[in-house]
Design a protein around this motif. Structure first.
Motif, PDB file in Angstrom:
ATOM      1  N   PRO A   6      13.366 -14.616  27.309  1.00  0.00           N
ATOM      2  CA  PRO A   6      14.110 -14.119  28.466  1.00  0.00           C
ATOM      3  C   PRO A   6      15.293 -13.232  28.087  1.00  0.00           C
ATOM      4  O   PRO A   6      15.936 -13.439  27.054  1.00  0.00           O
ATOM      5  N   PHE A   7      15.553 -12.261  28.941  1.00  0.00           N
ATOM      6  CA  PHE A   7      16.785 -11.485  28.860  1.00  0.00           C
ATOM      7  C   PHE A   7      17.747 -12.079  29.890  1.00  0.00           C
ATOM      8  O   PHE A   7      17.410 -12.176  31.072  1.00  0.00           O
ATOM      9  N   THR A   8      18.925 -12.476  29.472  1.00  0.00           N
ATOM     10  CA  THR A   8      19.881 -13.110  30.382  1.00  0.00           C
ATOM     11  C   THR A   8      21.280 -12.577  30.120  1.00  0.00           C
ATOM     12  O   THR A   8      21.578 -12.057  29.039  1.00  0.00           O
ATOM     13  N   ASN A   9      22.145 -12.739  31.121  1.00  0.00           N
ATOM     14  CA  ASN A   9      23.526 -12.274  30.962  1.00  0.00           C
ATOM     15  C   ASN A   9      24.533 -13.178  31.664  1.00  0.00           C
ATOM     16  O   ASN A   9      25.665 -12.763  31.924  1.00  0.00           O
ATOM     17  N   LEU A  10      24.148 -14.421  31.971  1.00  0.00           N
ATOM     18  CA  LEU A  10      25.028 -15.343  32.697  1.00  0.00           C
ATOM     19  C   LEU A  10      25.649 -16.340  31.723  1.00  0.00           C
ATOM     20  O   LEU A  10      24.938 -17.055  31.014  1.00  0.00           O
ATOM     21  N   TYR A  11      27.002 -16.402  31.736  1.00  0.00           N
ATOM     22  CA  TYR A  11      27.747 -17.243  30.796  1.00  0.00           C
ATOM     23  C   TYR A  11      28.909 -17.931  31.509  1.00  0.00           C
ATOM     24  O   TYR A  11      29.315 -17.538  32.610  1.00  0.00           O
ATOM     25  N   SER A  12      29.433 -18.943  30.850  1.00  0.00           N
ATOM     26  CA  SER A  12      30.686 -19.542  31.288  1.00  0.00           C
ATOM     27  C   SER A  12      31.837 -18.649  30.832  1.00  0.00           C
ATOM     28  O   SER A  12      31.658 -17.737  30.016  1.00  0.00           O
ATOM     29  N   SER A  13      33.030 -18.947  31.314  1.00  0.00           N
ATOM     30  CA  SER A  13      34.179 -18.124  30.949  1.00  0.00           C
ATOM     31  C   SER A  13      34.515 -18.240  29.469  1.00  0.00           C
ATOM     32  O   SER A  13      35.186 -17.359  28.909  1.00  0.00           O
TER      33      SER A  13
ATOM     34  N   GLY B 289      17.910 -15.650  20.084  1.00  0.00           N
ATOM     35  CA  GLY B 289      16.566 -15.672  19.531  1.00  0.00           C
ATOM     36  C   GLY B 289      16.135 -14.306  19.047  1.00  0.00           C
ATOM     37  O   GLY B 289      16.919 -13.354  18.984  1.00  0.00           O
ATOM     38  N   ASP B 290      14.877 -14.200  18.697  1.00  0.00           N
ATOM     39  CA  ASP B 290      14.298 -12.948  18.206  1.00  0.00           C
ATOM     40  C   ASP B 290      12.872 -12.890  18.730  1.00  0.00           C
ATOM     41  O   ASP B 290      12.010 -13.638  18.286  1.00  0.00           O
ATOM     42  N   ARG B 291      12.628 -12.001  19.665  1.00  0.00           N
ATOM     43  CA  ARG B 291      11.315 -11.987  20.308  1.00  0.00           C
ATOM     44  C   ARG B 291      10.189 -11.618  19.343  1.00  0.00           C
ATOM     45  O   ARG B 291       9.019 -11.865  19.629  1.00  0.00           O
ATOM     46  N   SER B 292      10.504 -11.041  18.188  1.00  0.00           N
ATOM     47  CA  SER B 292       9.475 -10.672  17.217  1.00  0.00           C
ATOM     48  C   SER B 292       9.420 -11.600  16.007  1.00  0.00           C
ATOM     49  O   SER B 292       8.604 -11.402  15.117  1.00  0.00           O
ATOM     50  N   ASP B 293      10.292 -12.607  15.959  1.00  0.00           N
ATOM     51  CA  ASP B 293      10.324 -13.531  14.825  1.00  0.00           C
ATOM     52  C   ASP B 293      10.588 -14.933  15.350  1.00  0.00           C
ATOM     53  O   ASP B 293      11.623 -15.184  15.981  1.00  0.00           O
ATOM     54  N   ILE B 294       9.671 -15.834  15.078  1.00  0.00           N
ATOM     55  CA  ILE B 294       9.814 -17.203  15.574  1.00  0.00           C
ATOM     56  C   ILE B 294      10.940 -17.950  14.866  1.00  0.00           C
ATOM     57  O   ILE B 294      11.365 -19.020  15.298  1.00  0.00           O
TER      58      ILE B 294
END
Length: 656
Positions: A635-642, A524-529
């Motif tokens: 959200p800021f996230t960093n959890l992914y599948s392999s 996403g882009d927190r400054s652009d919908i």
């Protein structure tokens, strides 16, 4: 959802509600006709019976043919016919014909392959030409086996039997691909390349619109909160002036209930009212930027009056008033006649004005605005339109008078007004397409419903069931693109309407065996919908199709939490779609996890990946009753599948 281009806003503001006779626009010639969705270069679904329909002379017997396969139909007394062609193998190009034995209509360059329906608001409408990497992509996009059709925007008060205008199927290439839905294009391109059959997709979308616009009258009427509104839209179709008068009366009743000065101030509507003692406003932008001290910090009611002089010829032809955007709620009169109202601050006001309202000489325009800034557009957005294409500008000089100060009030909109209308886009842009045979449907919408996520848990399943019924496909696969990231970045746990809407989407998909969820918040882009990286979302949608439609043994989406259990001092979250393990980027911990008590007081907690599980260290306190993840507008996230699929945002109760 606020579009960031004038093009999308203009479409919302200028498209009206019109109801036409079934199959209007088809020439009543001797040759039978297909419905307008069928055209040269179209793609028909392979390996399934294909619904075809159209219009012909009443009571005639018809033969429909493609590639040696035929079906028969008999036109009814109203001239309408419908049948199904037998299942066809992928291939082409072929000719598709309908004949009554005397005359024949032939459609050329028809392919048999897979067909996808793509709908929603502006992130589905978002064209390929604006997507990341479009410059190189479009130039190399020529592909005779990839085709699309864009349905013209049409808001209709009653379900149409056929499209209002005839769309054109286009073959992907440098001159056409740029106008295709980016998400649908990238999805379809990937599927065509993988499965080696022709692919066609139908884009039917409208930026800024709510889900209620896309549900049929029969379905939405079953919800008591909407019954009266659905009936009002039907009344609008039967008698627009009567419906408008009823709505204007209801709005004035609202004003009487909320503003003790409303009755006395109605004298200001009259063109004969003397406003010479009112203050002056140069409307070159919103009132807070006008330089008028009493408006600099004012929120509430402001009455605005302006004059425009017309010649006799102009007055006879004047039929519309354009005002540009208004912040926020306006009621507008011309020469004392109510002509319209609106309540979306980014929607341009284009009000149809009945014949005879404008007159030769001076005309008085009056606005009552409840909001924060009034006429926010430039002066060149405001003019009187005529039937022969003239645009007579309004002066930027207005008089004004402030009324009550107010914030937080909301005036009910007319239920036929786009973008918050009821049923009208289903009526004009879905009903005429049904029951075109499609492989699956993709839905990317929710931004405009983010303030009512609990209701969305009812409306989204309703839309899915409604479309399956309309397309005569009870198990139609549905791809739901989850809301992206936009807006405030969280520095502490709190309320997030966008997170609540994402959860409504997740729960709907979980309860439907024929649906799949496409996660998008990490691109996403927190400054652009309108985030521009549509390639990734399209590829994720293609992956979901491979699982849901083609039965491939791959996860349809990223890791999804299915339970939270207590384990000593910790909480343990178990995931599905993570059989080869979870991983975290740029850290040995996963960010974005919250533990919450019964009062919805939440706290960030340390999360560590352990195979298919996440362990929340020290989070198992007696007062903890639920866990949330990625619970933020952006959200800021960093959890992914392999295999690099993002974990789904969620909220789950802790098992006891």
């Amino acid at each position: 959802m606020k579009p960031n281009t004038r093009r999308i806003i203009t479409l919302v503001a200028t498209t009206g509600l019109l109801t036409v006779l079934p199959f209007a626009g088809h020439a009543q010639s001797s040759a039978p006709q297909f419905a307008k969705i069928f055209g040269d270069h179209a793609v028909l679904q392979h390996d399934q019976p294909v619904h075809v329909w159209g219009i012909a002379s009443p009571n005639t017997t018809l033969t429909i043919s493609v590639n040696g396969k035929t079906a028969s139909a008999i036109a009814g007394a109203d001239g309408k016919w419908q049948t199904a062609l037998p299942a066809l193998p992928a291939g082409g190009p072929y000719a598709l014909t309908v004949s009554d034995g005397q005359a024949t209509t032939t459609l050329k360059d028809i392919l048999i392959g897979d067909v996808y329906l793509c709908s929603g608001q502006s992130n589905m409408e978002f064209p390929t030409r604006l997507s990341t990497g479009a410059w190189g992509e479009i130039g190399a996009s020529a592909n005779p086996n990839l085709r699309f059709v864009n349905i013209d925007k049409d808001s209709s008060a009653a379900p149409r039997d056929d499209l209002k205008t005839t769309p054109a199927w286009k073959v992907a290439g440098p001159d056409t691909t740029g106008e295709a839905s980016a998400v649908c294009y990238y999805m379809s391109k990937a599927l065509q390349k993988e499965h080696k059959v022709p692919v066609g997709f139908i884009g039917t979308d409208w930026g800024g619109t709510t889900i209620q616009s896309w549900i049929s009258p029969a379905a939405l009427r079953t919800l008591p909160a909407y019954t009266a509104g659905v009936d009002a839209v039907a009344q609008y179709g039967a008698s627009p002036e009567k419906a408008k008068a009823a709505h204007a009366k209801a709005q004035e009743a609202w004003w009487d209930a909320h503003d003790k000065s409303a009755k006395a101030q109605r004298a200001w509507i009259s063109p004969a009212f003397n406003d010479s003692a009112w203050s002056r406003l140069k409307a070159t932008g919103g009132w807070k930027d006008s330089g008028n001290a009493d408006l600099a910090n004012f929120d509430g009611v402001v009455w605005l009056r302006a004059r425009v002089t017309l010649t006799a010829d102009q007055a006879a032809k004047a039929n519309e008033l354009a005002l540009g955007p208004v912040d926020t709620f306006d009621t507008t009169w011309v020469n004392g006649q109510w002509v319209g109202s609106g309540g979306i601050n980014w929607v341009w006001r284009d009000y149809q004005v009945p014949a005879g309202v404008f007159k030769a000489g001076e005309n008085v325009i009056v606005l009552r605005v409840l909001g924060s800034n009034g006429l926010t557009g430039k002066p060149d957005m405001r003019f009187v339109k005529t039937s022969d294409g003239q645009a007579i500008p309004l002066s930027a000089d207005w008089t004004y008078k402030t009324g009550m100060a107010a914030t937080g009030l909301s005036i009910p909109a007319a239920p036929w007004d786009v973008p918050t209308s009821l049923n009208t886009l289903y009526n004009g842009m879905i009903a005429p397409l049904a029951p075109y045979t499609v492989k699956a449907a993709a839905w990317y919408q929710g931004e405009s419903n983010a303030d009512a996520a609990t209701e969305y848990r009812t409306l989204l399943p309703m839309l899915m069931a409604d479309w399956r019924k309309s397309f005569s496909a009870p198990d139609l696969p549905m791809l739901i693109v989850q809301l992206s990231s936009y807006g405030s970045v969280s520095t502490a746990p709190g309320v997030s309407h966008w997170a609540e809407l994402r959860e409504a989407q997740r729960l709907t998909v979980d309860a439907d065996p024929h649906a799949a969820l496409i996660v998008s918040h990490d691109y996403g882009d927190r400054s652009d919908i309108h985030p521009t990286q549509k390639t990734i979302i399209g590829l994720r949608a293609a992956r979901a199709v491979d699982h849901l439609v083609f039965g491939q043994a791959i996860a349809p989406t990223g890791p999804e939490a299915i339970s939270v259990t207590r384990a000593g001092p910790d909480l343990v979250i178990n995931f599905r779609y993570a059989e080869t393990g979870l991983k975290t980027y740029s850290s040995d911990t996963a960010i974005g996890f919250e533990a919450c008590n019964a009062g919805d007081t939440c706290r960030y907690v340390t999360a560590v990946a352990d195979g298919q599980r996440i362990v929340l260290k020290g989070a198992n306190t007696p007062e903890t009753v639920k866990v949330r993840y990625a619970w933020s507008d952006a959200p800021f996230t960093n959890l992914y599948s392999s295999d690099d699929q993002p974990a789904l945002p969620f909220e789950l109760k802790v098992s006891q």
